[in-house]
Design an enzyme around this catalytic site. Structure first.
Site, mmCIF file in Angstrom:
data_model
loop_
_atom_site.group_PDB
_atom_site.id
_atom_site.type_symbol
_atom_site.label_atom_id
_atom_site.label_comp_id
_atom_site.label_asym_id
_atom_site.label_seq_id
_atom_site.Cartn_x
_atom_site.Cartn_y
_atom_site.Cartn_z
ATOM 1 N N TYR A 289 3.190 6.302 -5.053
ATOM 2 C CA TYR A 289 1.678 6.501 -4.279
ATOM 3 C C TYR A 289 0.862 5.350 -4.662
ATOM 4 O O TYR A 289 0.116 5.008 -4.289
ATOM 5 C CB TYR A 289 1.288 7.458 -5.845
ATOM 6 C CG TYR A 289 -0.466 7.998 -5.898
ATOM 7 C CD1 TYR A 289 -0.637 8.973 -3.981
ATOM 8 C CD2 TYR A 289 -1.405 7.267 -6.162
ATOM 9 C CE1 TYR A 289 -2.475 9.313 -3.919
ATOM 10 C CE2 TYR A 289 -2.352 8.185 -5.854
ATOM 11 C CZ TYR A 289 -2.916 8.248 -4.464
ATOM 12 O OH TYR A 289 -3.992 8.976 -4.762
ATOM 13 N N SER B 298 -7.084 4.426 -2.917
ATOM 14 C CA SER B 298 -7.537 5.130 -4.201
ATOM 15 C C SER B 298 -7.765 3.609 -4.820
ATOM 16 O O SER B 298 -7.546 3.004 -4.431
ATOM 17 C CB SER B 298 -6.455 6.169 -4.245
ATOM 18 O OG SER B 298 -6.205 6.182 -5.715
#
Ligand code: NAP
Length: 277
Positions: free
Chosen positions: A178, A161
């Site tokens: 995350y 990401s």
């Protein structure tokens, strides 16, 4: 004129066998679709749920209705769990002695204030986004090694990401663990590139920005919705299925090893101008 060997195959996956984790919806399903349409012979998809609107079974039906020569096969598995990963790999071995492409795409996230994040959210994120990817590649190694050659290596693609490159969200909707896990996923890809490159396996990282999906939608809504995020993006839109499809095929077709390709319309570069902090 230059002799460009196998030029017509540069963006083709004819005859290839792929495994895509998290292939039942979102970016994984877009990737499975792209691989079959690029000629892949067999695409294994995995996710935890087999049944229901978002389960593997409906995805396999959709993929097998594309009208391509290749076929999709679903195997339910939790790729955060090492025993389940081994079961998944054993199942693939029953019909395929080689695996040309492994896409580690399944991922988990968590959004909250820093002090509200339960320990369980960190365990879940790290088990799936980092430890699970490490173990999946490790246990798939015999299949990947059997497929790779010097001229045509097998491929590992880690879906990370842009959150692995920047610090996208802190405060009310913080996604700190995350982001940390995706930075680790980037670095895992780089380490694997050096470890496995000599064994004819390349490892690369795809780093998406926002693509509407089940995983992303909650955060998209909390940040003001699609329109607002589109307006903040230098390309004035979020990711679409064709964007991830194109990048996945490109990542397969090059001699790249250990590199990351960002697919976010340039958003990660404009954080200063459009900070949400
Ligand atoms: N969408 C975005 O904006 C965006 C941005 C950057 C990066 N990403 C990354 O892209 C990847 C895919 O995300 P997405 O947006 O496509 O999410 P999604 O639509 O929610 O799909 C997630 C997929 O992963 C599967 N999955 C979840 N946990 C699993 C587990 N433990 N074992 C096996 N499969 C599991 C899900 O199926 P089950 O629930 O049935 O297991 C589903 O197939 C993730 O790694 C995510 O971090 C997404």
């Amino acid at each position: 004129m230059s002799e460009l060997r196998d030029f017509d195959k540069l963006f083709r996956l004819d005859g290839k066998v792929a495994l895509i984790t998290g292939g039942s919806r979102g970016l994984g399903l877009h990737t499975a679709t792209a691989f079959l349409r690029a000629g892949a012979r067999k695409v294994f998809i995995t996710a935890r749920k087999a049944e229901g609107e978002q389960g593997i079974d409906q995805a396999v039906v959709k993929l097998n209705n594309l009208g391509t020569k290749g076929t999709a096969v679903g195997i339910p598995a939790n790729v955060a769990n090492t025993e389940d990963i081994q079961r998944l790999v054993n199942k693939i071995k029953e019909t395929e002695p080689r695996l040309d492409i492994l896409v580690a795409n399944a991922g988990a996230t968590w959004g909250s204030r820093f002090e509200d994040a339960p320990d369980q959210s960190s365990i879940k994120i790290l088990d799936l986004n980092v430890r699970g990817v490490f173990n999946l590649v490790k246990l798939s190694l015999p299949l990947l090694e059997a497929a790779g050659t010097r001229r045509d290596p097998s491929r590992v693609i880690i879906v990370s990401s842009t959150a692995g490159r920047n610090v996208p969200h802190v405060g009310e909707n913080g996604t700190i663990m995350y982001s940390v896990s995706k930075a680790a996923a980037h670095h895992l890809g780089r380490n694997l590139a050096i470890e496995l490159g000599p064994r004819n396996i390349t490892s690369n990282i795809v780093a998406p920005g926002f693509f509407p999906s089940k995983l992303a939608q909650g955060l998209i809504n909390k940040l003001g919705g699609t329109d607002e995020l589109e307006d903040a993006n230098p390309r004035k839109r979020l990711g679409e299925p064709e964007d991830i499809a194109g990048v996945m095929i490109l990542t397969n077709s090059e001699i790249r090893n250990g590199v990351d390709i960002t697919v976010d319309g340039g958003m990660v570069l404009s954080a200063g101008r459009h900070s949400k902090l």
